[in-house]
Design a protein around this motif. Structure first.
Motif, PDB file in Angstrom:
ATOM      1  N   VAL A  72       0.829  -1.209   0.000  1.00  0.00           N
ATOM      2  CA  VAL A  72       0.000   0.000   0.000  1.00  0.00           C
ATOM      3  C   VAL A  72       0.862   1.256   0.000  1.00  0.00           C
ATOM      4  O   VAL A  72       1.976   1.272   0.510  1.00  0.00           O
ATOM      5  N   SER A  73       0.284   2.289  -0.574  1.00  0.00           N
ATOM      6  CA  SER A  73       0.888   3.615  -0.600  1.00  0.00           C
ATOM      7  C   SER A  73      -0.175   4.614  -0.184  1.00  0.00           C
ATOM      8  O   SER A  73      -1.359   4.432  -0.472  1.00  0.00           O
ATOM      9  N   ILE A  90      -2.320   7.964  -0.443  1.00  0.00           N
ATOM     10  CA  ILE A  90      -2.839   8.727  -1.574  1.00  0.00           C
ATOM     11  C   ILE A  90      -2.491  10.195  -1.338  1.00  0.00           C
ATOM     12  O   ILE A  90      -2.740  10.745  -0.273  1.00  0.00           O
ATOM     13  N   SER A 129      -3.876  10.694  -6.069  1.00  0.00           N
ATOM     14  CA  SER A 129      -3.308   9.461  -6.628  1.00  0.00           C
ATOM     15  C   SER A 129      -2.262   8.904  -5.669  1.00  0.00           C
ATOM     16  O   SER A 129      -1.829   9.587  -4.737  1.00  0.00           O
ATOM     17  N   GLN A 130      -1.871   7.669  -5.934  1.00  0.00           N
ATOM     18  CA  GLN A 130      -0.905   7.034  -5.033  1.00  0.00           C
ATOM     19  C   GLN A 130       0.415   7.795  -5.030  1.00  0.00           C
ATOM     20  O   GLN A 130       0.875   8.266  -6.063  1.00  0.00           O
ATOM     21  N   LYS A 131       1.001   7.930  -3.857  1.00  0.00           N
ATOM     22  CA  LYS A 131       2.229   8.711  -3.705  1.00  0.00           C
ATOM     23  C   LYS A 131       3.439   7.987  -4.290  1.00  0.00           C
ATOM     24  O   LYS A 131       4.329   8.613  -4.852  1.00  0.00           O
ATOM     25  N   HIS A 187       5.106   4.484  -6.506  1.00  0.00           N
ATOM     26  CA  HIS A 187       4.862   3.481  -7.539  1.00  0.00           C
ATOM     27  C   HIS A 187       5.968   2.436  -7.459  1.00  0.00           C
ATOM     28  O   HIS A 187       7.115   2.765  -7.138  1.00  0.00           O
ATOM     29  N   GLN A 210      -3.845   3.158  -0.992  1.00  0.00           N
ATOM     30  CA  GLN A 210      -4.169   2.472  -2.237  1.00  0.00           C
ATOM     31  C   GLN A 210      -3.286   1.250  -2.377  1.00  0.00           C
ATOM     32  O   GLN A 210      -2.075   1.301  -2.095  1.00  0.00           O
ATOM     33  N   LEU A 247      -1.068  -1.251  -4.324  1.00  0.00           N
ATOM     34  CA  LEU A 247      -0.213  -1.215  -5.509  1.00  0.00           C
ATOM     35  C   LEU A 247      -0.277  -2.598  -6.144  1.00  0.00           C
ATOM     36  O   LEU A 247       0.097  -3.595  -5.533  1.00  0.00           O
TER      37      LEU A 247
END
Length: 120
Positions: free
Chosen positions: A6-7, A9, A13-15, A17, A87, A89
């Motif tokens: 998980v990251s 948000i 959007s996700q911080k 990748h 979120q 990944l």
């Protein structure tokens, strides 16, 4: 048990990748999930460990603060995912079996209550 990366948000959007270098919030060397996560990401992803702990709750809090990516039991972060604070990944989740064994020698009301709650 499903374990998901998980990251936080950030700005919708996700911080972080997984296709670029990311900060990893890792389990300590004595934690059960450390070996599973290491096996999943070793030689696959570009990361740097920025924090280690044996406590998944601590990793969740650091991920919520946006400090890095953590692999966490989905049950632990389901609410944060629904609230769009974290979120998942994709592609690097895995399942881990959990076994609970009861010692039949120990007879106590408290143990019976715990066992009944787990098995029903």
């Amino acid at each position: 048990m499903e374990v998901v990366p998980v990251s936080a948000i950030h700005n919708g959007s996700q911080k972080y990748h997984l296709d670029q270098q990311f900060p990893l919030l890792a389990y300590g060397k004595n934690a059960y999930l450390r070996k599973s996560v290491d096996t999943m990401i070793h030689d696959e992803l570009d990361y740097r460990i920025i924090y280690e702990t044996d406590n998944a709750g601590d990793l969740r809090e650091l991920a919520l603060q946006g400090l890095g990516v953590a692999w966490l039991p989905r049950l632990l972060v389901e609410e944060e995912i629904q609230q769009q604070r974290l979120q998942i990944l994709a592609d690097y989740l895995f399942f881990e079996n959990i076994y609970i064994i009861r010692n039949k020698v120990i007879h106590s009301q408290k143990m019976n209550s715990i066992w009944n709650a787990l098995t029903h």
